[in-house]
Design a protein around this motif. Structure first.
Motif, PDB file in Angstrom:
ATOM      1  N   CYS A 121       8.154   9.199  -5.182  1.00 28.83           N
ATOM      2  CA  CYS A 121       7.276  10.140  -4.482  1.00 28.83           C
ATOM      3  C   CYS A 121       6.713  11.146  -5.483  1.00 28.83           C
ATOM      4  O   CYS A 121       7.446  11.713  -6.293  1.00 28.83           O
ATOM      5  N   THR A 122       5.401  11.360  -5.428  1.00 30.89           N
ATOM      6  CA  THR A 122       4.736  12.287  -6.338  1.00 30.89           C
ATOM      7  C   THR A 122       4.226  13.494  -5.559  1.00 30.89           C
ATOM      8  O   THR A 122       3.415  13.340  -4.640  1.00 30.89           O
ATOM      9  N   PRO A 123       4.691  14.712  -5.871  1.00 31.40           N
ATOM     10  CA  PRO A 123       4.167  15.894  -5.168  1.00 31.40           C
ATOM     11  C   PRO A 123       2.741  16.194  -5.581  1.00 31.40           C
ATOM     12  O   PRO A 123       2.319  15.856  -6.694  1.00 31.40           O
ATOM     13  N   GLY A 124       1.977  16.801  -4.701  1.00 28.61           N
ATOM     14  CA  GLY A 124       0.622  17.206  -5.032  1.00 28.61           C
ATOM     15  C   GLY A 124       0.617  18.362  -6.021  1.00 28.61           C
ATOM     16  O   GLY A 124       1.652  18.953  -6.334  1.00 28.61           O
ATOM     17  N   SER A 125      -0.560  18.682  -6.512  1.00 25.19           N
ATOM     18  CA  SER A 125      -0.700  19.770  -7.478  1.00 25.19           C
ATOM     19  C   SER A 125      -0.540  21.116  -6.787  1.00 25.19           C
ATOM     20  O   SER A 125      -0.949  21.296  -5.639  1.00 25.19           O
ATOM     21  N   ALA A 126       0.063  22.049  -7.498  1.00 27.48           N
ATOM     22  CA  ALA A 126       0.121  23.422  -6.998  1.00 27.48           C
ATOM     23  C   ALA A 126      -1.278  24.012  -6.998  1.00 27.48           C
ATOM     24  O   ALA A 126      -2.037  23.822  -7.946  1.00 27.48           O
ATOM     25  N   GLY A 127      -1.651  24.710  -5.932  1.00 24.63           N
ATOM     26  CA  GLY A 127      -2.979  25.303  -5.860  1.00 24.63           C
ATOM     27  C   GLY A 127      -3.383  25.600  -4.441  1.00 24.63           C
ATOM     28  O   GLY A 127      -2.554  25.618  -3.516  1.00 24.63           O
ATOM     29  N   VAL A 128      -4.669  25.820  -4.257  1.00 27.64           N
ATOM     30  CA  VAL A 128      -5.221  26.218  -2.970  1.00 27.64           C
ATOM     31  C   VAL A 128      -5.210  25.052  -1.994  1.00 27.64           C
ATOM     32  O   VAL A 128      -5.480  23.915  -2.360  1.00 27.64           O
ATOM     33  N   VAL A 129      -4.879  25.334  -0.731  1.00 21.90           N
ATOM     34  CA  VAL A 129      -4.958  24.334   0.331  1.00 21.90           C
ATOM     35  C   VAL A 129      -6.374  24.365   0.903  1.00 21.90           C
ATOM     36  O   VAL A 129      -7.189  23.493   0.640  1.00 21.90           O
ATOM     37  N   GLY A 130      -6.699  25.395   1.677  1.00 20.79           N
ATOM     38  CA  GLY A 130      -8.061  25.616   2.149  1.00 20.79           C
ATOM     39  C   GLY A 130      -8.539  24.602   3.165  1.00 20.79           C
ATOM     40  O   GLY A 130      -7.868  23.628   3.496  1.00 20.79           O
ATOM     41  N   PRO A 131      -9.742  24.820   3.703  1.00 25.00           N
ATOM     42  CA  PRO A 131     -10.306  23.920   4.719  1.00 25.00           C
ATOM     43  C   PRO A 131     -10.718  22.571   4.174  1.00 25.00           C
ATOM     44  O   PRO A 131     -10.863  21.620   4.930  1.00 25.00           O
ATOM     45  N   ASP A 132     -10.932  22.450   2.844  1.00 22.02           N
ATOM     46  CA  ASP A 132     -11.315  21.167   2.258  1.00 22.02           C
ATOM     47  C   ASP A 132     -10.124  20.252   2.052  1.00 22.02           C
ATOM     48  O   ASP A 132     -10.277  19.049   1.862  1.00 22.02           O
ATOM     49  N   GLY A 133      -8.926  20.813   2.064  1.00 28.68           N
ATOM     50  CA  GLY A 133      -7.727  20.005   1.994  1.00 28.68           C
ATOM     51  C   GLY A 133      -7.212  19.802   0.585  1.00 28.68           C
ATOM     52  O   GLY A 133      -7.936  19.936  -0.398  1.00 28.68           O
ATOM     53  N   ALA A 134      -5.924  19.475   0.502  1.00 29.69           N
ATOM     54  CA  ALA A 134      -5.266  19.199  -0.768  1.00 29.69           C
ATOM     55  C   ALA A 134      -4.124  18.232  -0.502  1.00 29.69           C
ATOM     56  O   ALA A 134      -3.602  18.147   0.608  1.00 29.69           O
ATOM     57  N   VAL A 135      -3.739  17.504  -1.540  1.00 31.76           N
ATOM     58  CA  VAL A 135      -2.662  16.518  -1.409  1.00 31.76           C
ATOM     59  C   VAL A 135      -1.312  17.236  -1.436  1.00 31.76           C
ATOM     60  O   VAL A 135      -1.023  18.019  -2.340  1.00 31.76           O
ATOM     61  N   LEU A 136      -0.492  16.951  -0.427  1.00 34.77           N
ATOM     62  CA  LEU A 136       0.864  17.486  -0.384  1.00 34.77           C
ATOM     63  C   LEU A 136       1.829  16.555  -1.120  1.00 34.77           C
ATOM     64  O   LEU A 136       2.684  17.011  -1.876  1.00 34.77           O
ATOM     65  N   ALA A 137       1.695  15.244  -0.921  1.00 33.11           N
ATOM     66  CA  ALA A 137       2.544  14.272  -1.604  1.00 33.11           C
ATOM     67  C   ALA A 137       1.920  12.896  -1.440  1.00 33.11           C
ATOM     68  O   ALA A 137       1.067  12.676  -0.569  1.00 33.11           O
ATOM     69  N   SER A 138       2.363  11.939  -2.277  1.00 38.93           N
ATOM     70  CA  SER A 138       1.831  10.589  -2.198  1.00 38.93           C
ATOM     71  C   SER A 138       2.777   9.624  -2.886  1.00 38.93           C
ATOM     72  O   SER A 138       3.663  10.024  -3.648  1.00 38.93           O
TER      73      SER A 138
ATOM     74  N   ALA B  97       0.827  -1.209   0.000  1.00 37.57           N
ATOM     75  CA  ALA B  97       0.000   0.000   0.000  1.00 37.57           C
ATOM     76  C   ALA B  97       0.860   1.256   0.000  1.00 37.57           C
ATOM     77  O   ALA B  97       1.814   1.388   0.775  1.00 37.57           O
ATOM     78  N   GLY B  98       0.533   2.172  -0.893  1.00 35.50           N
ATOM     79  CA  GLY B  98       1.173   3.471  -0.885  1.00 35.50           C
ATOM     80  C   GLY B  98       0.615   4.336   0.229  1.00 35.50           C
ATOM     81  O   GLY B  98      -0.124   3.866   1.106  1.00 35.50           O
ATOM     82  N   TRP B  99       0.947   5.611   0.210  1.00 36.24           N
ATOM     83  CA  TRP B  99       0.450   6.530   1.235  1.00 36.24           C
ATOM     84  C   TRP B  99       0.146   7.875   0.588  1.00 36.24           C
ATOM     85  O   TRP B  99       0.578   8.175  -0.528  1.00 36.24           O
ATOM     86  N   SER B 100      -0.630   8.666   1.292  1.00 34.98           N
ATOM     87  CA  SER B 100      -0.905  10.034   0.856  1.00 34.98           C
ATOM     88  C   SER B 100      -0.815  10.953   2.062  1.00 34.98           C
ATOM     89  O   SER B 100      -1.198  10.583   3.173  1.00 34.98           O
ATOM     90  N   LEU B 101      -0.288  12.140   1.837  1.00 31.32           N
ATOM     91  CA  LEU B 101      -0.143  13.167   2.869  1.00 31.32           C
ATOM     92  C   LEU B 101      -1.008  14.343   2.456  1.00 31.32           C
ATOM     93  O   LEU B 101      -0.784  14.961   1.415  1.00 31.32           O
ATOM     94  N   ILE B 102      -2.025  14.621   3.251  1.00 37.99           N
ATOM     95  CA  ILE B 102      -3.029  15.631   2.901  1.00 37.99           C
ATOM     96  C   ILE B 102      -3.000  16.758   3.926  1.00 37.99           C
ATOM     97  O   ILE B 102      -2.875  16.512   5.138  1.00 37.99           O
ATOM     98  N   GLY B 103      -3.097  17.997   3.451  1.00 40.83           N
ATOM     99  CA  GLY B 103      -3.098  19.159   4.324  1.00 40.83           C
ATOM    100  C   GLY B 103      -4.415  19.907   4.271  1.00 40.83           C
ATOM    101  O   GLY B 103      -5.038  20.017   3.226  1.00 40.83           O
ATOM    102  N   LYS B 104      -4.843  20.394   5.426  1.00 40.24           N
ATOM    103  CA  LYS B 104      -6.014  21.261   5.527  1.00 40.24           C
ATOM    104  C   LYS B 104      -5.650  22.450   6.410  1.00 40.24           C
ATOM    105  O   LYS B 104      -4.896  22.302   7.373  1.00 40.24           O
ATOM    106  N   VAL B 105      -6.180  23.624   6.097  1.00 42.78           N
ATOM    107  CA  VAL B 105      -5.860  24.809   6.878  1.00 42.78           C
ATOM    108  C   VAL B 105      -7.139  25.538   7.272  1.00 42.78           C
ATOM    109  O   VAL B 105      -8.091  25.617   6.499  1.00 42.78           O
ATOM    110  N   THR B 106      -7.180  26.023   8.507  1.00 44.55           N
ATOM    111  CA  THR B 106      -8.323  26.789   8.987  1.00 44.55           C
ATOM    112  C   THR B 106      -8.253  28.218   8.445  1.00 44.55           C
ATOM    113  O   THR B 106      -7.262  28.618   7.822  1.00 44.55           O
ATOM    114  N   ASP B 107      -9.299  28.988   8.692  1.00 48.48           N
ATOM    115  CA  ASP B 107      -9.245  30.413   8.388  1.00 48.48           C
ATOM    116  C   ASP B 107      -8.191  31.091   9.271  1.00 48.48           C
ATOM    117  O   ASP B 107      -7.905  30.632  10.381  1.00 48.48           O
ATOM    118  N   PHE B 108      -7.610  32.178   8.764  1.00 48.02           N
ATOM    119  CA  PHE B 108      -6.666  32.974   9.543  1.00 48.02           C
ATOM    120  C   PHE B 108      -7.454  34.004  10.358  1.00 48.02           C
ATOM    121  O   PHE B 108      -8.289  34.736   9.806  1.00 48.02           O
TER     122      PHE B 108
END
Length: 445
Positions: free
Chosen positions: A389-406, A349-360
């Motif tokens: 290792c595959t980096p995530g797409s460049a773009g918005v992080v936001g509260p919904d989250g985005a992939v950092l790497a996998s 099994a591979g892995w994924s690292l996902i980031g989410k950020v709250t409002d400032f």
């Protein structure tokens, strides 16, 4: 598979220092050769309705529009920036005299189709050259974002647009395609599903035994009620040892496996007719102890490689972004603390690292949306790592989250990986001065 979570505090200051670096823009579409139609550009018959106060008849003609996307291959959950350019329009100056510079504000809609339906609102800046009385209104550029919710091909079609002028009176000229089907698809993108964690795993009641010994096998993370096969493994190949079992209502499997094949070095479990990276567990190490006497003067040497865990560490506990001047706004740049992911499971099994950020949050309850934070990830595998290792797409992080790497599922995965990302927080003009703080959560699974 073990999942880890890290929280990091972000802060950005407004009105402290002049920002030297600007925000990164959306990815641009390939340029067209001379005489060729630029990618994403279409023409369609339109009708523009001037404001009633102008006393003008409807204007019929051709709209030339172009749609471009920031990321043509996003993942589900990514936020995609879209740009809607109207390079020519039938709409005319709605006032009796010259229209001054910088009084025209455009808004519009992009229609999504295919794998995801919806409407994306786009807005442009108040910016125009002076327009003579009765002359055509100039081209405009509008941008917006949407979150990808479904995998597959997504089409983008230009919808209606409104040209608002704020000279003498607030006047709206609205333009639509002449018919419901007049506007053609201008652009498209292909979205991929977000990686999902494979939580299937097995543990053994004993790590070794003589040929024919029965070992107790406990499996977890399987689909409730699923038919599960427990099998011996030698590297990437199965051995002759095999037994069938059924997962209970909690996805747990309990069985005994007779290990007779001397080639067996591990035990796996899987759903379906054959092992797969998505429906199978990683191997639990097992050693067959051959009791046959050795020839005089010889010794048997056995080494066991035991599987480890999936985990991560991160440099630092907080990240401070650059400052921007009050009034101007802009992009507050920074970089996350380097994340080191170590995968020592030895399974498929591979892995994924996902980031989410709250409002400032800032002084007096002032807020900057978490969706204003974007990043450009990077990921490097250490020498000798079986996985890429595959980096995530460049773009918005936001509260919904985005992939950092996998990393992808494979017959045998693992390694050590250094994950980084440059970030930029888009701060609107005239944001109240002070420090703004948010929390970034990184989840490894």
């Amino acid at each position: 598979m073990r999942a880890g979570t890290r929280h990091r505090r972000w802060s950005a200051a407004v009105g402290v220092a002049v920002l030297a670096a600007g925000a990164a823009g959306a990815l641009s579409a390939p340029a067209a050769a001379d005489g060729e139609t630029p990618p994403g550009q279409v023409e369609f018959p339109s009708r523009c309705l001037p404001p009633q106060e102008a006393g003008l008849p409807p204007a019929d003609g051709t709209t030339t529009a172009r749609i471009t996307v920031g990321d043509p291959q996003p993942r589900v959950g990514d936020t995609v920036t879209v740009t809607y350019q109207v390079t020519s329009t039938p709409a005319v100056n709605p006032v009796g005299g010259e229209l001054p510079a910088d009084v025209l504000t455009p808004t519009g809609v992009i229609v999504l189709g295919g794998a995801q339906n919806g409407r994306v609102t786009v807005v442009g800046a108040k910016r125009n050259e002076p327009v003579g009385a009765g002359a055509a209104l100039p081209g405009v550029t509008m941008t917006g974002t949407f979150t990808v919710t479904a995998p597959g091909g997504i089409t983008l079609t230009p919808g209606g647009y409104t040209l608002h002028t704020s000279h003498l009176l607030d006047l709206d000229t609205t333009c639509e395609a002449a018919t419901a089907t007049a506007a053609p698809v201008a652009e498209g993108l292909t979205a991929t599903a977000l990686p999902t964690a494979n939580l299937r795993g097995v543990s053994l009641g004993a790590a070794s035994g003589k040929p024919g010994a029965k070992v107790k096998v406990t499996g977890a993370g399987f689909a409730p009620g699923a038919a599960v096969t427990l099998a011996g493994r030698a590297g990437a190949a199965e051995t002759a040892d095999r037994v069938a079992a059924t997962a209970d209502e909690l996805g747990v499997v309990l069985a005994e496996l007779a290990v007779t094949d001397r080639a067996t070095t591990g035990v796996v479990a899987y759903e379906g007719a054959a092992w797969s990276a998505g429906l199978g567990s990683g191997p639990a190490a097992y050693t067959v102890i051959d009791a046959a006497p050795m020839p005089p003067g010889t010794q048997k040497v056995t080494a066991v490689v035991e599987p480890g865990a999936l985990g991560m560490t991160q440099a630092g506990e907080s990240v401070t972004l650059g400052a921007v001047p009050y009034g101007d706004g802009g992009a507050a740049p920074g970089r996350i603390g380097t994340v080191t992911v170590k995968d020592a499971r030895g399974g498929p099994a591979g892995w994924s690292l996902i980031g989410k950020v709250t409002d400032f949050t800032g002084p007096g309850g002032a807020r900057i949306p978490g969706a204003s934070l974007s990043w450009t990830p990077s990921c490097t595998a250490a020498a000798g790592s079986p996985s890429a290792c595959t980096p995530g797409s460049a773009g918005v992080v936001g509260p919904d989250g985005a992939v950092l790497a996998s990393t992808a599922d494979a017959a045998l995965v693992g390694g050590t990986f250094a994950v980084d990302a440059t970030v930029a927080l888009r701060i609107p003009p005239y944001t109240a001065p002070g420090a703004y703080t948010a929390v970034l959560t990184l989840t490894l699974s």
